[in-house]
Design an enzyme around this catalytic site. Structure first.
Site, PDB file in Angstrom:
ATOM      1  N   ILE A  78      -0.940   2.271   7.822  1.00  0.00           N
ATOM      2  CA  ILE A  78      -1.938   1.265   8.190  1.00  0.00           C
ATOM      3  C   ILE A  78      -2.937   1.014   7.059  1.00  0.00           C
ATOM      4  CG2 ILE A  78      -1.782   1.655  10.657  1.00  0.00           C
ATOM      5  CD1 ILE A  78      -4.228   3.450  10.501  1.00  0.00           C
ATOM      6  N   ASP A  90     -20.146   5.130  -2.029  1.00  0.00           N
ATOM      7  CA  ASP A  90     -19.065   4.147  -2.090  1.00  0.00           C
ATOM      8  C   ASP A  90     -19.125   3.225  -0.869  1.00  0.00           C
ATOM      9  OD1 ASP A  90     -16.904   2.843  -3.205  1.00  0.00           O
ATOM     10  OD2 ASP A  90     -15.406   4.207  -2.375  1.00  0.00           O
TER      11      ASP A  90
END
Length: 257
Positions: free
Chosen positions: A25, A136
């Site tokens: 995925i 991040d």
């Protein structure tokens, strides 16, 4: 039954511990993310599959995630460490990441954006209270569950701090704060806050605030703080974005920004 993917027959869906691995995925720099189903309960989870023979070691990511327990942060359920592969079993967010959602459906109205941004702020503020900097923050790392609730993910570049400054450049260029590019030290939580401002802009406009034809041009725009807010963005939302995307941050904590 063997745990390593390479040792499992491709004819059957591989089983790792009490989980059955299904389709891929997502893909990242350090491995792939697969959907898995618990054999007994039927609960679906996401599994980050990391090759032990590569350069990345998820010790920091695992250590950080074990410290976190927040409704808007992806939960780490289990780690299975084998000879060749490390499997991180985590909470599955069925609607994928925010970046793909915006590319598919376009910008959100400000009512939806406000709810989502509040959840994201709550998650990041919680991390900062735990002395954890994400480093991040970007739309790809903001996952969405079936009800479009935020699930902050990917703590592979995270770091702990106790009032100390940061020196290393970490993160994705369109989301990096100007001070991160400088050779001098910078405030870690403040850099996270800047990234939040970029994400808010992206949610309400469908694009990044800083765009250029190449990385050099993008760097220059970020360093100058050059961006324009479209006419359809409300005065209140514009005010919030402008207060976050400032070149000289004064706060060191999200709660004070």
């Amino acid at each position: 039954m063997p745990h390593d993917l390479a040792a499992i027959s491709p004819v059957r869906e591989p089983r790792i511990g009490h989980y059955q691995l299904l389709q891929t995925i997502g893909e990242g720099t350090y491995g792939v993310v697969k959907l898995a189903r618990h054999i007994i309960t039927g609960v679906e989870v996401a599994v980050k599959v990391i090759d032990r023979r590569g350069a990345y070691r998820p010790r920091r990511e695992v250590k950080t995630m074990k410290r976190l327990n927040h409704p808007n942060i992806v939960k780490l359920y289990q780690v299975i460490d084998t000879e060749y592969t490390i499997f991180l079993f985590m909470e599955h967010a069925s609607r994928g990441n925010l970046f793909r959602y915006l590319r598919r459906f376009g910008r959100m109205n400000e009512h939806e954006a406000q709810r989502m941004f509040r959840q994201l702020i709550s998650a990041v503020h919680y991390c900062h209270q735990k002395d954890i900097i994400h480093r991040d923050l970007k739309a790809e790392n903001v996952l969405l569950d079936a009800e479009l609730n935020v699930k902050l993910a990917d703590f592979g570049l995270s770091s702990t701090y106790v009032g100390r400054k940061m020196y290393t450049v970490r993160g994705s260029l369109p989301y990096l704060a100007p001070e991160v590019f400088l050779s001098e030290c910078y405030d870690g939580p403040g850099a996270d806050v800047w990234s939040l401002g970029v994400i808010l802009y992206e949610i309400v406009t469908g694009k990044w605030p800083f765009m250029a034809v190449d990385e050099t041009g993008l760097w220059r725009k970020i360093m100058r703080g050059e961006f324009q807010l479209p006419y359809f963005v409300s005065f209140l939302c514009k005010n919030v974005v402008k207060k976050i995307l400032v070149l000289t941050p004064e706060s060191e904590q999200l709660s004070n920004s």
